[in-house]
Write an enzyme that holds these catalytic residues in place. Structure first.
Site, PDB file in Angstrom:
ATOM      1  N   LYS A 118       0.482  -4.589  -6.103  1.00 37.07           N
ATOM      2  CA  LYS A 118       1.614  -3.916  -5.439  1.00 37.07           C
ATOM      3  C   LYS A 118       2.638  -5.007  -5.148  1.00 37.07           C
ATOM      4  O   LYS A 118       2.364  -5.923  -4.368  1.00 37.07           O
ATOM      5  CB  LYS A 118       1.122  -3.266  -4.151  1.00 37.07           C
ATOM      6  CG  LYS A 118       2.201  -2.586  -3.320  1.00 37.07           C
ATOM      7  CD  LYS A 118       1.536  -1.879  -2.129  1.00 37.07           C
ATOM      8  CE  LYS A 118       2.525  -1.364  -1.110  1.00 37.07           C
ATOM      9  NZ  LYS A 118       1.845  -0.864   0.099  1.00 37.07           N
ATOM     10  N   ASP A 152       7.225   4.720   2.686  1.00 37.72           N
ATOM     11  CA  ASP A 152       6.173   4.411   3.658  1.00 37.72           C
ATOM     12  C   ASP A 152       5.826   5.640   4.481  1.00 37.72           C
ATOM     13  O   ASP A 152       4.829   5.652   5.199  1.00 37.72           O
ATOM     14  CB  ASP A 152       6.633   3.280   4.592  1.00 37.72           C
ATOM     15  CG  ASP A 152       6.458   1.924   3.939  1.00 37.72           C
ATOM     16  OD1 ASP A 152       5.800   1.855   2.884  1.00 37.72           O
ATOM     17  OD2 ASP A 152       6.986   0.927   4.475  1.00 37.72           O
ATOM     18  N   ASP A 179       5.914  -6.051  -3.540  1.00 38.67           N
ATOM     19  CA  ASP A 179       6.765  -5.541  -2.462  1.00 38.67           C
ATOM     20  C   ASP A 179       8.031  -6.384  -2.314  1.00 38.67           C
ATOM     21  O   ASP A 179       8.111  -7.517  -2.814  1.00 38.67           O
ATOM     22  CB  ASP A 179       5.955  -5.565  -1.158  1.00 38.67           C
ATOM     23  CG  ASP A 179       6.375  -4.478  -0.182  1.00 38.67           C
ATOM     24  OD1 ASP A 179       7.488  -3.947  -0.316  1.00 38.67           O
ATOM     25  OD2 ASP A 179       5.581  -4.171   0.729  1.00 38.67           O
ATOM     26  N   MET A 180       9.008  -5.859  -1.605  1.00 37.29           N
ATOM     27  CA  MET A 180      10.260  -6.576  -1.327  1.00 37.29           C
ATOM     28  C   MET A 180      10.817  -5.934  -0.069  1.00 37.29           C
ATOM     29  O   MET A 180      11.339  -4.831  -0.113  1.00 37.29           O
ATOM     30  CB  MET A 180      11.209  -6.356  -2.525  1.00 37.29           C
ATOM     31  CG  MET A 180      12.401  -7.244  -2.610  1.00 37.29           C
ATOM     32  SD  MET A 180      13.822  -6.543  -1.777  1.00 37.29           S
ATOM     33  CE  MET A 180      15.107  -7.610  -2.337  1.00 37.29           C
ATOM     34  N   ASN A 181      10.670  -6.645   1.057  1.00 35.93           N
ATOM     35  CA  ASN A 181      10.845  -5.967   2.339  1.00 35.93           C
ATOM     36  C   ASN A 181      12.134  -6.228   3.106  1.00 35.93           C
ATOM     37  O   ASN A 181      12.218  -5.887   4.277  1.00 35.93           O
ATOM     38  CB  ASN A 181       9.653  -6.293   3.245  1.00 35.93           C
ATOM     39  CG  ASN A 181       8.512  -5.330   3.008  1.00 35.93           C
ATOM     40  OD1 ASN A 181       8.738  -4.145   2.813  1.00 35.93           O
ATOM     41  ND2 ASN A 181       7.293  -5.824   2.994  1.00 35.93           N
ATOM     42  N   ASP A 210      -0.921  -6.375   2.758  1.00 43.73           N
ATOM     43  CA  ASP A 210      -0.387  -7.549   3.459  1.00 43.73           C
ATOM     44  C   ASP A 210      -1.403  -8.151   4.439  1.00 43.73           C
ATOM     45  O   ASP A 210      -2.130  -7.421   5.104  1.00 43.73           O
ATOM     46  CB  ASP A 210       0.856  -7.066   4.237  1.00 43.73           C
ATOM     47  CG  ASP A 210       1.720  -8.195   4.710  1.00 43.73           C
ATOM     48  OD1 ASP A 210       1.325  -9.355   4.525  1.00 43.73           O
ATOM     49  OD2 ASP A 210       2.795  -7.907   5.266  1.00 43.73           O
ATOM     50  N   CYS A 233       7.457  -1.748  -5.152  1.00 41.44           N
ATOM     51  CA  CYS A 233       7.604  -1.220  -3.792  1.00 41.44           C
ATOM     52  C   CYS A 233       8.712  -2.025  -3.146  1.00 41.44           C
ATOM     53  O   CYS A 233       8.919  -3.186  -3.492  1.00 41.44           O
ATOM     54  CB  CYS A 233       6.280  -1.437  -3.056  1.00 41.44           C
ATOM     55  SG  CYS A 233       6.321  -1.083  -1.292  1.00 41.44           S
ATOM     56  N   TRP A 257      14.924   3.783   5.387  1.00 43.53           N
ATOM     57  CA  TRP A 257      13.487   3.543   5.361  1.00 43.53           C
ATOM     58  C   TRP A 257      12.770   4.806   5.864  1.00 43.53           C
ATOM     59  O   TRP A 257      13.184   5.401   6.857  1.00 43.53           O
ATOM     60  CB  TRP A 257      13.140   2.342   6.245  1.00 43.53           C
ATOM     61  CG  TRP A 257      11.661   2.131   6.333  1.00 43.53           C
ATOM     62  CD1 TRP A 257      10.861   1.556   5.398  1.00 43.53           C
ATOM     63  CD2 TRP A 257      10.806   2.542   7.394  1.00 43.53           C
ATOM     64  NE1 TRP A 257       9.557   1.592   5.808  1.00 43.53           N
ATOM     65  CE2 TRP A 257       9.484   2.189   7.035  1.00 43.53           C
ATOM     66  CE3 TRP A 257      11.007   3.189   8.623  1.00 43.53           C
ATOM     67  CZ2 TRP A 257       8.378   2.439   7.848  1.00 43.53           C
ATOM     68  CZ3 TRP A 257       9.909   3.442   9.426  1.00 43.53           C
ATOM     69  CH2 TRP A 257       8.619   3.062   9.041  1.00 43.53           C
TER      70      TRP A 257
HETATM   71  C1  GLA Z   1       6.076  -2.557   3.196  1.00 43.39           C
HETATM   72  C2  GLA Z   1       5.353  -1.577   2.307  1.00 43.39           C
HETATM   73  C3  GLA Z   1       4.094  -1.101   2.997  1.00 43.39           C
HETATM   74  C4  GLA Z   1       3.219  -2.281   3.311  1.00 43.39           C
HETATM   75  C5  GLA Z   1       3.980  -3.279   4.154  1.00 43.39           C
HETATM   76  C6  GLA Z   1       3.196  -4.547   4.360  1.00 43.39           C
HETATM   77  O1  GLA Z   1       6.591  -1.945   4.317  1.00 43.39           O
HETATM   78  O2  GLA Z   1       6.176  -0.502   1.988  1.00 43.39           O
HETATM   79  O3  GLA Z   1       3.417  -0.172   2.185  1.00 43.39           O
HETATM   80  O4  GLA Z   1       2.786  -2.855   2.121  1.00 43.39           O
HETATM   81  O5  GLA Z   1       5.213  -3.626   3.550  1.00 43.39           O
HETATM   82  O6  GLA Z   1       3.879  -5.474   5.099  1.00 43.39           O
END
Ligand code: GLA
Length: 731
Positions: free
Chosen positions: A478, A550, A480-482, A369, A528, A201
Site C-alpha cells: 500500500k 479512509d 501512501d502519500m499523506n 503504518d 493511496c 478527506w
Molecule cells: C492514511 C491512509 C490510512 C492509513 C494511514 C496510516 O491516512 O489513508 O489508510 O494507512 O494513512 O498513517
C-alpha cells in the site's frame, strides 16, 4: 480504423464505433474544431468553420483579425493574437513576448498508440479488436520556431478519444512554456450543466452539478496531487441528462499532480472546455532542439446519458490503461490492521489477527503504518524504513514467515515520498526535504516531503523501499502519500528551472512506481493518498486498485463510491468492512450493510477480528463466501447506477450485469426507513428483455423486460441502514 483526411475539403475525421470528431483548416492555416458528437460517415463540414471561403472571406478575416481570432473555434488556442478566451498554450520568448500564432503544417497517421516517456499513458489492447490508431497534426509558429504536435488516439473497441500535446523547439532561442494544456474543445453552448467531483478527506469525489453560466468555471489542484478537494474530471451535459439519455462531453486527466480543468462560456454562446497541467507556478524551459510532452486527456462523448459515459470510461481503463496482471483476477481478501491497532501493535498481535482472520476465510494480512524506525505515532520516522525490532521481534522476515505459516499472504504499508523532521534520514540529509532556503518548512501531518525532482533522492527512496520488499515474502504494497506539497523549492533546480518543480516531482513518483513494478512483477500495488487523494487514471497505470477513502462508513461510502464509479471500474475501488461505530463519523450500522457496500469494490477488512463476537465471525464467513461468489461478476460486469442516495436522501441502488447477461447482482441500501411504505420499485438495466431471470434468494422468476420496464419491487426493510443483495440468474 477510423481516422482519415479529406484532401478536397481539408477536413480531418476521427470516427470511433459511435462518435465522430471533425477538424478543418481555415484559410489554409488555422486548425478549427468543427464537430464532436454522434457518429457520421460524411465529413462534408466546411460550412461549420463559419468563416466563409475564398478571397472575400480571407480579406474580411484579415481586416478584423482580432474579431476573427476571438470567435474562431480553435482546435488548440494559443495566447497573444486576439483570442481572449482561456488559451491552451502560452509561451514566452527570450524577448519576454507572449505572442504565438499556430499555423497548420502537416499531419501523420500511425497504426499504433505511442507511449509517453516517464508518464502514464493509454495503450493498444492485447486482445484482437483492441488495436489503436493515432493522428498527429503539426502546427507551427514560424517566428518562435515552435512546433506543436496535437495527438489524437483511438482504439477499435472504444468510443474514447485520447489527446495530448508535444511542443518542440525548432528555433534558435530558448522558449518558456508558461501554459501547455493537453486538450481544448470549443463548442456551441447547449444549455449545458457542468458535472464535477469534489470533496475532502473522508468525503471524496461527491458529484456536483450546476448550470454553465457566463464566465469561467474552474476545478483545479495546486496541491501536488490530484487531490481530495477537486478531481481532474469535468463533464458538460445537456439539460435533463439522466443515466440513460442526454448528450455528455467528458474529460478526465491521466495525471496525478497539479491540474486545471475549465469551462468558459463567452459572449457568443461559445463554450471552451479545457484540461491539462495547471499553469500557476509552472514554467518549462524549452532549449533549442528540446521537446516537452503533456500528459493525456481522455475525451468521452455519450449520446445516451451518464450511463454510457461511465461504460466508456470503465472499458477504456480496463482494456487500455491498467497494466496489472491482477486486473482480471480476484484479489486476496485482506485484513488491514490500521483501524484495528493504529500504532499499537507487535508481531504477536498481528499473528493473532492473521490466525483468527484465516479461520474466517481472510487471505492476506496487511501491516499498516508504524512498523519502522521509532514510529509510535505520526510525528516521526518517515524515511527510516528499517524494521522496528522492538515491535517486530525477530524482524520482518520472521513475522512474514509466521503469517505465511498460518496460510496467509503478507502485505505492507509505505509512504515513500515523505520524510519526518524527526527522522535519522532528515538529520543526515536536511536538504532532501522540499523547501525554500531561509524559510521554515511547512509541516503537514507533522511531516515534510522528499524532493523527488532530484534523481539521487529518487534512487535512495526507491532503494530503501525495495530493500524491505526483497527481504521477505511481501506480496502486496500500500503506497501512501499523506500530505500535499508546499514550499516548492529544490536545491537541484536553478532559478530558471524552478517552475518545472511540480511536474518533475510527479515524474519522480512515476519513475519509482515503474521501477517497483519492473523489479517485482508479481507485487499487487494499491495506491493511496490519505484515503482517496490520488484516485486518478495516472495512478491506475501503476496499480489496479486505489484506496477509495479512509471513511468506510457504509452510508458515507454511498456517495463516495457513486462518484468514484462514475468514471472508474468497480475493480479499482479499495473497499473494506470497518469497525463499528465507524471511526470517521461514529455511525452504527449493521455488519451486513458494511459488507454489501464493500463488496462493490475490492473487499476486505479493517478491524480487529480477535474482538468480534462469535455471531459477527459467522457473518464474516458468509461475506467471504459472497466475495468469492460475486467478485468475478462485480469485477468484470457492466455497472449501472439505479438510484442515488445523494439525490433522493432515502436509498441507494446499483447493479452489475455479466457481459453475457446471464446474471446480475443488485445492491440495495435503504438508508432511511419510511413508515407506511411497503415497497420500492427498482428498475433494472442491461438485462436480456426476452429472457426470464430467477431471483436466487426467493426462487421467484421474472421476465427481463418486466424487471427493466416495470421494475422489481423491493420490500421495505424495517429500521435504518438496512441492505440487500439480489442475485438474478437467467433461466
Ligand atoms: C492514511 C491512509 C490510512 C492509513 C494511514 C496510516 O491516512 O489513508 O489508510 O494507512 O494513512 O498513517
Amino acid at each position: 480504423m477510423g481516422i482519415r483526411f479529406d484532401e478536397k475539403n481539408k477536413i480531418f475525421q476521427i470516427n470511433t464505433p459511435n462518435t465522430t470528431y471533425l477538424m478543418g483548416i481555415a484559410q489554409g492555416k488555422y486548425l478549427g474544431h468543427l464537430y464532436y458528437g454522434k457518429r457520421m460517415e460524411s465529413c462534408d463540414g466546411v460550412y461549420l468553420m463559419r468563416t466563409g471561403t475564398g478571397e472575400a472571406a480571407e480579406h474580411s478575416c484579415r481586416r478584423d483579425k482580432v474579431g476573427f481570432m476571438d470567435s474562431f473555434y480553435f482546435e488548440y488556442p494559443a495566447w497573444g493574437v486576439g483570442d481572449y478566451r482561456e488559451p491552451g498554450l502560452r509561451v514566452r520568448d527570450e524577448g519576454g513576448h507572449r505572442v504565438c500564432e499556430l499555423h497548420y503544417e502537416g499531419y501523420e497517421i500511425m497504426e499504433s498508440k505511442p507511449a509517453l516517456s516517464g508518464m502514464p499513458a493509454t495503450f493498444a489492447g492485447r486482445e484482437p479488436g483492441q488495436g489503436a490508431q493515432t493522428l498527429i497534426i503539426t502546427l507551427k509558429d514560424a517566428v518562435l520556431g515552435l512546433k506543436i504536435l496535437l495527438k489524437y488516439s483511438i482504439f477499435e473497441d472504444s468510443d474514447a478519444l485520447i489527446r495530448s500535446v508535444e511542443a518542440v523547439n525548432d528555433g534558435e532561442g530558448k522558449l518558456y512554456l508558461e501554459k501547455i494544456l493537453s486538450a481544448c474543445l470549443d463548442m456551441d453552448n447547449d444549455g449545458f450543466d457542468l458535472i464535477t467531483l469534489h470533496g475532502c478527506w473522508a468525503r471524496e469525489r461527491h458529484i456536483a452539478s450546476r448550470k454553465v453560466t457566463e464566465g469561467k468555471h474552474t476545478v483545479s489542484s495546486l496541491r501536488g496531487e490530484s487531490s481530495d478537494q477537486m478531481k481532474p474530471f469535468m463533464a458538460l451535459a445537456t439539460d435533463g441528462t439522466s443515466q440513460k439519455s442526454g448528450d455528455v462531453y467528458a474529460m478526465n486527466f491521466v495525471y496525478s499532480g497539479n491540474f486545471v480543468a475549465e469551462t468558459q462560456l463567452d459572449y457568443q454562446e461559445g463554450v471552451r472546455m479545457s484540461m491539462g497541467l495547471h499553469p500557476d507556478g509552472f514554467e518549462w524551459v524549452l532549449e533549442p532542439g528540446a521537446k516537452f510532452e503533456t500528459p493525456e486527456v481522455v475525451l468521452v462523448y455519450s449520446d445516451q446519458g451518464l450511463g454510457k459515459m461511465t461504460h466508456t470510461f470503465h472499458e477504456l481503463y480496463k482494456n487500455h490503461l491498467i497494466r496489472s496482471k491482477y486486473l482480471h483476477s480476484k484479489r486476496p481478501i485482506p485484513i488491514n490492521n490500521w483501524e484495528a491497532t493504529y500504532f499499537d501493535f507487535d508481531d504477536d498481535k498481528l499473528v493473532a489477527i492473521a490466525k483468527e482472520a484465516k479461520k474466517l476465510g481472510v487471505e492476506m494480512l496487511v501491516m499498516d503504518d508504524g512498523w519502522f524506525g521509532k514510529r509510535n505515532n505520526d510525528e516521526c520516522a518517515l524515511g527510516d524504513w528499517q524494521v522496528n525490532e522492538e515491535k517486530l521481534k525477530g524482524g520482518l522476515k520472521s513475522l512474514v514467515d509466521r503469517v505465511n505459516a498460518e496460510g496467509m499472504k503478507f502485505g505492507i504499508w509505505f509512504e515513500p515520498e515523505m520524510i519526518s523532521p524527526d527522522s535519522d534520514l532528515y538529520r543526515a540529509h536536511p536538504d532532501w526535504a522540499i523547501q525554500v532556503p531561509g524559510r521554515e518548512i511547512t509541516m503537514g501531518r507533522c511531516q515534510y516531503v522528499l524532493d523527488l525532482t532530484r534523481q539521487e533522492i529518487v534512487d535512495y527512496a526507491y532503494e530503501t523501499v525495495a530493500k524491505v520488499i526483497r527481504s521477505a515474502n511481501i506480496e502486496y504494497v500500500k503506497w501512501d502519500m499523506n500530505r500535499p506539497l508546499a514550499d516548492l523549492g529544490s536545491f537541484g533546480l536553478d532559478s530558471a528551472h524552478m517552475g518545472e518543480f511540480s511536474h518533475r516531482y510527479m515524474l519522480g513518483v512515476y519513475q519509482m512506481q515503474e521501477r517497483l513494478l519492473a523489479e517485482f512483477p508479481d507485487l499487487l500495488l494499491e495506491n493511496c493518498s490519505g484515503g482517496g487523494g490520488r484516485f486518478d487514471p495516472g495512478m491506475l497505470y501503476y496499480s489496479p486498485q486505489i484506496w477509495t477513502s479512509d471513511d468506510m462508513d457504509p452510508v458515507e461510502r454511498l456517495s463516495i463510491q457513486e462518484g468514484t464509479a462514475l468514471i472508474y471500474p468497480l475493480s479499482t475501488m479499495g473497499a473494506h468492512i470497518c469497525v463499528c461505530p465507524n471511526h470517521s463519523v461514529g455511525r452504527v450500522t449493521p455488519m451486513e450493510t458494511r459488507a454489501h457496500v464493500a463488496l462493490a469494490g475490492t473487499f476486505g477488512y479493517e478491524l480487529d477480528v480477535t474482538k468480534l463476537s462469535e455471531e459477527e465471525k459467522a457473518k464474516a464467513v458468509v461475506f467471504n463466501e459472497e466475495y468469492h461468489k460475486y467478485n468475478d461478476l462485480v469485477r468484470e460486469g457492466d455497472y449501472y447506477r439505479i438510484a442515488s442516495y445523494r439525490e433522493n436522501n432515502l436509498y441507494d441502488c446499483w447493479q452489475v450485469v455479466s457481459r453475457d447477461r446471464t446474471e446480475c447482482l443488485v445492491t440495495y441500501v435503504q438508508v432511511r426507513f419510511e413508515t407506511q411504505k411497503k415497497s420500492r420499485r427498482l428498475k433494472l438495466c442491461g438485462l436480456d428483455p426476452k429472457a426470464a431471470y430467477r431471483l436466487e434468494e426467493t426462487g421467484a422468476v421474472y421476465a427481463g423486460e418486466m424487471l427493466m420496464n416495470a421494475g422489481f419491487l423491493q420490500d421495505m426493510i424495517f429500521g435504518d441502514y438496512g441492505s440487500r443483495l439480489l442475485h438474478f440468474i437467467k433461466e
